[in-house]
Structures are given as C-alpha cells and as structure tokens.
Design a protein around this motif. Structure first.
Motif, short mmCIF file in Angstrom:
data_model
loop_
_atom_site.label_atom_id
_atom_site.label_comp_id
_atom_site.label_asym_id
_atom_site.label_seq_id
_atom_site.Cartn_x
_atom_site.Cartn_y
_atom_site.Cartn_z
N UNK A 47 0.84 -1.20 0.00
CA UNK A 47 0.00 0.00 0.00
C UNK A 47 0.87 1.25 0.00
N UNK A 48 0.40 2.26 -0.72
CA UNK A 48 1.12 3.52 -0.80
C UNK A 48 0.18 4.63 -0.36
N UNK A 49 0.73 5.56 0.38
CA UNK A 49 -0.09 6.67 0.86
C UNK A 49 -0.54 7.52 -0.31
N UNK A 50 -1.86 7.71 -0.44
CA UNK A 50 -2.43 8.48 -1.53
C UNK A 50 -2.65 9.92 -1.09
N UNK A 51 -2.72 10.84 -2.03
CA UNK A 51 -3.02 12.23 -1.68
C UNK A 51 -4.44 12.34 -1.16
N UNK A 52 -4.79 13.43 -0.46
CA UNK A 52 -6.14 13.59 0.05
C UNK A 52 -7.18 13.41 -1.05
N UNK A 53 -8.28 12.74 -0.71
CA UNK A 53 -9.27 12.38 -1.71
C UNK A 53 -9.90 13.61 -2.36
N UNK A 54 -10.13 14.67 -1.58
CA UNK A 54 -10.77 15.85 -2.16
C UNK A 54 -9.86 16.53 -3.18
N UNK A 55 -8.52 16.46 -2.97
CA UNK A 55 -7.60 17.06 -3.92
C UNK A 55 -7.52 16.25 -5.20
N UNK A 56 -7.56 14.91 -5.06
CA UNK A 56 -7.51 14.07 -6.24
C UNK A 56 -8.77 14.25 -7.07
N UNK A 57 -9.93 14.37 -6.40
CA UNK A 57 -11.19 14.49 -7.12
C UNK A 57 -11.30 15.78 -7.91
N UNK A 96 11.56 4.90 -14.13
CA UNK A 96 12.48 5.46 -13.14
C UNK A 96 11.77 6.48 -12.25
N UNK A 97 11.01 7.37 -12.85
CA UNK A 97 10.30 8.39 -12.07
C UNK A 97 9.29 7.75 -11.12
N UNK A 98 8.60 6.73 -11.61
CA UNK A 98 7.62 6.04 -10.76
C UNK A 98 8.28 5.34 -9.58
N UNK A 99 9.36 4.59 -9.84
CA UNK A 99 10.02 3.84 -8.78
C UNK A 99 10.74 4.76 -7.80
N UNK A 100 11.26 5.88 -8.28
CA UNK A 100 11.88 6.84 -7.36
C UNK A 100 10.86 7.39 -6.39
N UNK A 101 9.66 7.68 -6.87
CA UNK A 101 8.61 8.16 -5.99
C UNK A 101 8.15 7.05 -5.03
N UNK A 102 8.03 5.82 -5.55
CA UNK A 102 7.59 4.69 -4.73
C UNK A 102 8.65 4.30 -3.71
N UNK A 103 9.92 4.51 -4.04
CA UNK A 103 11.03 4.14 -3.18
C UNK A 103 11.05 4.94 -1.88
N UNK A 104 10.46 6.13 -1.87
CA UNK A 104 10.45 6.95 -0.68
C UNK A 104 9.69 6.29 0.46
N UNK A 105 8.63 5.54 0.13
CA UNK A 105 7.82 4.88 1.15
C UNK A 105 8.14 3.40 1.30
N UNK A 106 8.62 2.77 0.22
CA UNK A 106 8.88 1.32 0.25
C UNK A 106 10.24 1.00 -0.38
N UNK A 107 11.33 1.44 0.24
CA UNK A 107 12.65 1.19 -0.36
C UNK A 107 12.99 -0.29 -0.43
N UNK A 108 12.56 -1.07 0.57
CA UNK A 108 12.85 -2.50 0.56
C UNK A 108 12.17 -3.21 -0.58
N UNK A 109 10.93 -2.84 -0.85
CA UNK A 109 10.19 -3.47 -1.95
C UNK A 109 10.83 -3.12 -3.29
N UNK A 168 19.93 5.49 -11.79
CA UNK A 168 18.90 6.49 -11.51
C UNK A 168 18.27 6.26 -10.14
N UNK A 169 18.12 5.01 -9.72
CA UNK A 169 17.43 4.71 -8.46
C UNK A 169 18.36 4.75 -7.25
N UNK A 170 19.58 4.25 -7.41
CA UNK A 170 20.44 4.03 -6.26
C UNK A 170 21.71 4.87 -6.26
N UNK A 171 21.90 5.70 -7.27
CA UNK A 171 23.07 6.55 -7.30
C UNK A 171 24.24 5.88 -8.01
N UNK A 172 25.31 6.63 -8.28
CA UNK A 172 26.40 6.11 -9.11
C UNK A 172 27.20 4.98 -8.48
#
Length: 279
Positions: free
Chosen positions: A27-37, A72-85, A114-118
């Motif tokens: 599970x990933x934390x989603x933005x507030x529902x009213x902002x997404x809507x 790369x952009x998607x996994x970099x954003x996802x990595x902030x909350x689930x680096x192990x995954x 891109x994900x883990x640095x040089x």
C-alpha cells in the motif's frame, strides 16, 4: 526430455514469482481524496483502484528510453515509502533477465544508476550481473549442455579450442572476452560449462570484465536522473564528467589488450568467422 522439463519448471516458477511480486504492490499513501477528485470527471469513482491499476501497468521491463524514464520516475517516488520493496523488485527483475539470458540488461543498469546513485548502483549492478550470470552458468550446466552443443556447434568448437590454447592464462583470456566481446555475453554464460571453464574463474571474469560496461550504464542513469533540461547535458561540468567516465572505462580494456598481444592466442577468433562457421 528430463532437462527440458526441469528447465521449463524453473522458468515457470521464476516467472510466477516475478509476476506475483510485481502485481501485489504494498500500500502507498495516496493524496487527500478531495484534492484528487478536483482533477477527475467523476467524484464518485474509486480513486485508490485507479492508482493501483496505473501502478501495475507501469511495472514492466522497459524497451526504450521513454519507458525507462517513466519507470524510473515512478520507482523513485515509490522508493520513498517502500525502499525495501523497490530493491527486492529490482534485484528479482535483474536476476530474471540474467539467469535466462534475456536481452535488455543495459536498461536495468541505467535504472540502477537512476534509483540508487552512481556508486551504490554500480556495486549493485556488478553483483547482480555476477550472480545472474552464475545462475545462467548453473542452469546451462544442469539442463542445457547437450542442446547448446547441438544448436551452436561452430561457436562451441571455436570457443573450446581457444580455451584450450589459453589454458595457462585462462583468466586473462576470459577478461579479454568480456572487455572485447567477439561473442555475446549471453553465449559465454551458457557455453562456459560446456567448454569446461571453472566456475571460480567464470565468476571473477564476469565481475571484473563487465565492470567498465556497468560503470558506463550506471553513471549514465545517475546523470540522466539529475538533468532538468538538455542544456544541463552540455555544461562544462557534465562534459568533464563524461570524459572522466570514458577514461575510466577504457583504461582496463587498454591494459588487457596490451597483455593479450603477447600472452594470449587469439588467432581466428573473429566474430564474423565464428558466425560463419556456426551456420
């Protein structure tokens, strides 16, 4: 028949594992529902399910630079909350490609930068390349020796002869073959047990021999992830960085090539000749 059944079972099990890992996202934390809507046409639609469907559709092996950048952009954003995954998913996908000799590892090397640095990305790419190639070696040794000989008789006989001619300096010969691949790396991985290359020499040659290639790809991925526009690519700092990368990558190859001229028996080891004799 037993070898085909065994290899098929391994491929199916690995594919099922990778499919489950990429399908059941944590599970990933989603933005507030009213902002997404605010940006949706129907405020009653299930936003969370839409996010999950979109994420699952983006988890696939990239086939071009555009898909690679999006992943790369998607996994970099996802990595902030689930680096192990993200680390587990990346390692599993990389080993899957290497173990079954599937082309496209260069994209994953760039993604590692891109994900883990040089530097962390480089060590990760070199380690995964070595482990995955070793898995390919062992799979070939267990299931494919007879079939590889039957499918590539010319290439196998040529490689066997060169291994025998250079048995006194076999490690340097293997390094030369990695630095200057006159035959594809996937073929070297599969045919190594057929021509009786020791596993220890094979592992060392993969880790060291493919390091310059991995270095270039990882550094490229790290650099691309930091660019905000094409103008940044042509700055003096970036140009000097590219020059340094080229020098570091070419130096080991130059040393191996100098050694090969006096110590290795390479006559007849030509890509076109090998290909012609295998036909």
């Amino acid at each position: 028949m037993r070898s085909i059944v065994g290899l098929t079972a391994v491929v199916c099990a690995a594919t099922l594992y990778l499919y489950i890992l990429s399908s059941y996202l944590p599970t990933r934390q989603l933005p507030p529902r009213e902002k997404v809507n605010e940006v949706t046409l129907n405020p009653d639609q299930n936003v969370e399910n839409d996010f999950i469907v979109e994420e699952q559709s983006r988890l696939k092996f990239p086939s071009d630079l555009e898909e690679l950048r999006g992943l790369s952009e998607f996994l970099q954003f996802y990595k902030k909350e689930h680096p192990g995954y993200v680390l587990l998913l990346f390692c599993s996908a990389y080993l899957y490609k290497q173990a079954f000799a599937i082309p496209g590892s260069s994209f994953l090397n760039i993604l590692a930068g891109a994900l883990f640095g040089p530097w962390q990305g480089l060590m990760l790419a070199c380690s995964l390349t070595t482990v995955g190639s070793t898995m390919c070696f062992l799979l070939s040794q267990a299931f494919g020796k007879r079939y590889i000989t039957n499918v590539f008789p010319g290439k196998v006989s040529m490689l066997q002869k060169k291994v025998e001619d250079n048995h006194k300096c076999l490690l340097f010969f293997l390094l030369f073959m990695r630095f200057f691949p006159m035959t594809p790396n996937w073929f070297l991985n599969m045919s190594a047990p057929v021509v009786n290359i020791p596993l220890s020499s094979f592992i060392f040659s993969v880790f060291i021999g493919l390091m310059p290639y991995n270095f270039i790809c990882v550094q490229t991925g790290s650099m691309l992830s930091e660019l905000s526009s094409l103008d940044d690519l042509f700055s003096w700092a970036r140009l000097l960085q590219l020059l340094a990368i080229a020098c570091v990558a070419l130096l080991p190859g130059a040393l191996i090539r100098h050694y090969s001229r006096t110590h290795l028996q390479l006559q007849g080891l030509d890509k076109n000749e090998v290909t012609r004799k295998s036909q």
